[in-house]
Scaffold this motif. Sequence first.
Motif, PDB file in Angstrom:
ATOM      1  N   LYS A  75       0.966  -1.298   0.061  1.00 21.86           N
ATOM      2  CA  LYS A  75      -0.070   0.030  -0.039  1.00 21.86           C
ATOM      3  C   LYS A  75       0.795   1.172  -0.039  1.00 21.86           C
ATOM      4  O   LYS A  75       0.310   2.334  -0.641  1.00 21.86           O
ATOM      5  N   TYR A  76       1.802   1.318   0.668  1.00 22.11           N
ATOM      6  CA  TYR A  76       2.772   2.327   0.737  1.00 22.11           C
ATOM      7  C   TYR A  76       4.174   2.301  -0.159  1.00 22.11           C
ATOM      8  O   TYR A  76       4.173   3.337  -0.965  1.00 22.11           O
TER       9      TYR A  76
ATOM     10  N   PRO B 280       3.738   1.723  -4.254  1.00 15.00           N
ATOM     11  CA  PRO B 280       3.069   2.998  -5.179  1.00 15.00           C
ATOM     12  C   PRO B 280       4.076   4.241  -5.138  1.00 15.00           C
ATOM     13  O   PRO B 280       4.394   4.568  -6.135  1.00 15.00           O
ATOM     14  N   ILE B 281       4.781   4.232  -3.964  1.00 13.96           N
ATOM     15  CA  ILE B 281       5.668   5.611  -4.050  1.00 13.96           C
ATOM     16  C   ILE B 281       6.951   5.177  -4.627  1.00 13.96           C
ATOM     17  O   ILE B 281       7.181   6.148  -5.458  1.00 13.96           O
TER      18      ILE B 281
ATOM     19  N   TYR C  65      -3.350  10.855   2.880  1.00 13.68           N
ATOM     20  CA  TYR C  65      -1.944   9.823   2.733  1.00 13.68           C
ATOM     21  C   TYR C  65      -0.823  10.341   3.199  1.00 13.68           C
ATOM     22  O   TYR C  65      -0.108   9.884   3.857  1.00 13.68           O
TER      23      TYR C  65
ATOM     24  N   VAL D 104       1.859   9.364   6.215  1.00 11.46           N
ATOM     25  CA  VAL D 104       3.086   9.100   6.105  1.00 11.46           C
ATOM     26  C   VAL D 104       4.072  10.099   6.823  1.00 11.46           C
ATOM     27  O   VAL D 104       4.857   9.608   7.507  1.00 11.46           O
TER      28      VAL D 104
END
Lengths: 358, 371, 151, 158
Positions: A335-336, A339-340, D6, D10
């Motif tokens: 999820k992180y 994509p990043i 989002y 983060v």
Amino acid sequence: MLSLENITRIIHEWLNSHFNPAIALDTEFVLVGVASITLFALLGLSLVWMERKVAAVMQIRLGPNRVGPKGIFQTTADTLKLLMKEGLVPDGADKFLFNLAPFIVMIVAMLILAPIAFAKNFQIWDINIGVLYLSAISSLSVIGILMAGWASNSKYSLLGAMRSGAQIVSYELSAGLSVLSIVVLTGSLSIKDIILSQQNGWWIFKAHIPALISFIIFIIAVTAETNRAPFDMAEAESELTAGFHTEYSGMRFALFFLAEYINIFIVCAIGATLFFGGWMPLHIGSWQAFNHIMDYIPSSIWFLGKTIGLIFLIMWFRWTFPRLRIDQLLNLEWKYLLPISMFNLLLTSLVAIMGWYF
Amino acid sequence: MIEEIGRTTEGDLIINIGPQHPATHGVLHLVITLNGETIKKVEPHLGYIHRSIEKMCESLSYRQFIYVTSRMDYLSSHINNHACALCVEKGLQIEPPQRAQYIRVIMDELTRIASHELWWGAMAMDLGAFTPFFHAFRERETITDIMEKTCGARLTMNYMVPGGVMAELHPGFQRDVERFIQLYKSKFEEYSELVTGNVIFQNRMKSVGVLSKEDAISYGCSGPVGRASGVSCDIRKLYPYDIYNKVEFDEITETEGDSYARYVVRLKEIQQSIRIIEQLLGNIPEGDFQAKTKAVLKLPKGEFYQRVETARGELGVYIVSEGGTTPYRIKFRSPGFSNLSALEHMVKGLKIGDLIAAMGSLDLVIPDIDR
Amino acid sequence: MLNEDLKSKLVEILPLISFEDGGEWLNAYVPPEELLACVNQLRATPGFDFDYLFCLTCIDWKTHFTMVYHFSSTLHRHNIVIKARIDRMNPEIETVSHIWRTAEMLEREVYDLFGVVFRHHPDLRRLIMPDDWQGWPLRKDFEDPVNMIKL
Amino acid sequence: MFLKDYIKDVYGAVSSLLKGMRMTGYYFTHHKEIITEQYPDNRETLKIADRFRGEVVLLHDENNEHACTGCSACEIACPNGTIKIINKFDISPEGKKKKAIDTFVYHLELCTMCNLCIEACPTDAIKMAQTFEHSVYDRSKLTKKLNNEGSKLREGIE
């Protein structure tokens, strides 16, 4: 000047002038093999000692301090003890796989050593697809871990191995993508070319934001790939006692243990090579005098210094953070990080095409 | 274990967590049934450290049996001893002097802080962070030093006797406690920076092991476990003993009932304990530290029940006396036993990692469960 | 609710109940066969709401056993002690574990140490002693010649 | 909106992690915070609290006299049977029989340092010593005789 490059050249010339080329090459193979095994042993011992010292100071303790000055021979003593211990094979274990697994893990760790440049012109194998080779081989280590978990005939080991499998397969993606961004910037897969492209500045400075993002992702991904806390799901001692190596003892356990530290060294070496210029000294634009002084420091020291800096960072993580849960671990990746890093790869391509780096 | 295997369906994985396992902090033995990593069933097997303290106490006199209770919940041994002393005093119908009551309460609260400190470190260690454990021990060490100076022992003090306390306070006691409070306050920020605020920690703890208020009552949960679920069950407030009705402190309750709520309750409780100590420390009245009692204590025929709040919850001491010098039957209602019974309900359907987090947040002390 | 009020209200609902003097809380004896009906009333009747079972134990009186239940109400903050005399040779009583979940473990403990059989208990096995243990350790006449430590 | 949350997520996560790392980093660079005691090396400077309960000793003065009358109060008070007092009868010069201790047996391996015997002693003859290094290779060495050879009761203590 006595540098690693000169030593190898002298040996090479001496061998070739005294023997015929085939024997010289064979001797060089043996020498390289012996050297890398020695390096392994030394690295394993010193990194374990370093880890224990770092952990101790962060935990307001002294750490090993009895064997040798500042306890530097503690790990040697521990290894000797492990050598003398009986290596038990549990009942019902698949003996062949059980014995094979630690060696697989070890061999994989050794294979990755090949394309790493330890100093200027000091590289075992300057392969032109170095980065590809690295990512291909590093994903093999999961086979050894799965083998260990399956062959142990223990539920803890099996769970640990399965966790490790899921984890390494997922984190391989973002590690690969973040490495790719440097490849995009350099335009070459060869480790040597990547280092040479950083002559006028390391990528982490030259390519600013995208490089920084990919560096952070890289560090997280390799921490997970080497099964280090906070991603040590495979060993998770409070959940699975010792994960995939629960049933291992004696020297087989020591091999797993050393392989963990070798793997850390290797991934940190890769990180140092890609983002911090490998053995390339720190050069700042037009400060000629400063650059000149920096050049005086041997290239091997530069490489080791950067690598140990990164290793310290990974150790710092371990002694600060709690462990993630298995589903959170996979969430973080899918999820992180993924994509990043995909977005970051696009950004890097844009930067590379437009020439927006220094 | 053979019957258990028979009772499960195919594809289930049965794992023994314990009796030797890093996360059970002792010899708790949980047989868990897994489907993949998901927990289907948790079954505690007890008795690995059962010393039958209840039976032992039947042959010990009323002065002697108190020391054994230190070995039940060894992290709040003062409070266990306090409960027994109070129960014997209830039977003898004597009241300890004011000074003794003050000392007892201060010692109780110091023990509570020490217990919660240790738990804090162990909880973080369960979740894989090792460093907080050592940092917690630094503060706890000062408390055990204080205990050592006054009571002569660090863990199993045996300082409370029927009618008061065993010895006068150490001359430097007040200074030491003040120094501890100062140290603690200067380090409190560390707790939140190192553990509480950490995003990994919060994700591991929040909405894990949820226990609703009704379930908490039905399972007999008390102490921080009950209070995290919103049950007001602080014995110090509800049924005050000694001078707890004279001091001001808040009963910490949370409503979420998850592991994080239990964590927060304990951390806040440390501060309330410090508040209690600060109120009492300067005002300890002069006087005797022990009431005059006979050399041989004889409780009248009858039944006596004393409830106190230990660091883990409600401890009940139930003495049945036949009029002799030893109890006829003694029963310790231990908080950990009831809290443990709620574990299966809390973790069903969660992952193994959650089991560890939930178990850690229950703050189990195994000798307390087995007795 | 005060002890006297509790007493008078209890007598209305449960005529078979008898009381014992002394103690800070109300001590009530019920016949063992009436126990389940009695505790059901205690749990469900508004005004009683004894929802918290904080202690469940057994006492060996050499001639008979006494089961002791300590109830408390988290709503009204009153306490009551319910006792039931049971036969020592054939100790049997109804379980209360479906009303108070904590009783499941507590009853297993009592079964383990006293040998009281709880009818309709979902999982009545030894809890503390090994599965193949003989005898009931907390009974007054229990003798273990092997593991006894004598000074 | 989704993207904002989002990014906020983060950012919050990373900053909380950095806070933790700052804390451990502080301890890594500040070596004076280390609290390890190097135990066997610091024996000379080790401070033991004066009430620390290490083992029971019978106090003897310079004339090899103690204050134990052999009344067995400690033996009765002990919950574990740690203490056994064996009495003998001395004949005094006047020809009277006088009770005195023959052996004060102390089983250190059974002792839980509960201090009840010290509390019970009417003549303060015994006290807790601050020694704590009790490990021996043979268990029988833990059974001790507390009264010295040839010691006797101090004058004037009944």
